[in-house]
Design a protein around this motif. Structure first.
Motif, PDB file in Angstrom:
ATOM      1  N   HIS A 131      -1.230   3.744  -1.635  1.00 47.10           N
ATOM      2  CA  HIS A 131      -2.228   2.918  -2.584  1.00 47.10           C
ATOM      3  C   HIS A 131      -3.385   4.277  -2.151  1.00 47.10           C
ATOM      4  O   HIS A 131      -3.527   4.881  -0.680  1.00 47.10           O
ATOM      5  N   LEU A 150       0.457  -1.362  -0.051  1.00 48.80           N
ATOM      6  CA  LEU A 150       0.405  -0.040  -0.304  1.00 48.80           C
ATOM      7  C   LEU A 150       0.852   1.278   0.094  1.00 48.80           C
ATOM      8  O   LEU A 150       0.176   2.288  -0.328  1.00 48.80           O
ATOM      9  N   LEU A 179      -4.890   3.212   1.715  1.00 47.37           N
ATOM     10  CA  LEU A 179      -4.159   2.933   2.797  1.00 47.37           C
ATOM     11  C   LEU A 179      -5.193   4.456   3.197  1.00 47.37           C
ATOM     12  O   LEU A 179      -5.334   4.271   4.655  1.00 47.37           O
TER      13      LEU A 179
END
Length: 148
Positions: free
Chosen positions: A49, A32, A52
């Motif tokens: 990401h 992430l 996250l």
């Protein structure tokens, strides 16, 4: 002799330039977060990401901090490797004795372990079997200085 010293000076200057721009890019084990950092811990790039961000500020902070640490450790390790190539393993060992072990020598485990669904089973211990079937073997190794 002067030519050898000049070559060493040039090699040292090149090593300093290489170490100054050494960076590593590491992706967090959960996938992430990705960070590019220098051996000094400077951020060069940060990619998060979207999943996250949905986990809250605390999770973002922990994952980013851990990923920066991993990227910094990787950059420091790359610096150690470059130094060993340029100066030799003996000099790299001397430097490690002063500044401490290189990051990968000490650990490469993330701070936050991955969560597993099932607890880990402890492996069964098997009884130790001696290599030599000698009843005096243990007595010999119990007191390495012997009795006099």
């Amino acid at each position: 002799m002067a030519a050898v010293n000049e070559e060493r000076m040039q090699a040292t200057e090149q090593l300093q330039r290489d170490l100054a721009v050494t960076t590593e890019t590491i992706e967090h084990p959960n996938g992430l977060c990705m960070v590019t950092a220098s051996a000094k811990g400077e951020f060069k790039a940060l990619h998060l990401h979207p999943a996250l961000l949905q986990q809250g500020a605390r999770a973002v902070g922990e994952v980013v901090t851990e990923t920066v640490r991993l990227a910094t450790n990787a950059a420091v390790q790359t610096s150690f490797n470059k130094m060993a190539l340029a100066l030799g393993d003996g000099m790299a060992i001397d430097v490690e004795s002063i500044v401490g072990d290189s990051p990968f020598r000490t650990t490469w485990n993330p701070v936050v372990p991955g969560k597993s669904a099932a607890p880990e089973a402890t492996p069964e211990r098997r009884p130790r079997t001696p290599f030599v079937d000698d009843p005096d073997e243990d007595a010999f190794f119990e007191n390495p200085f012997g009795r006099r």
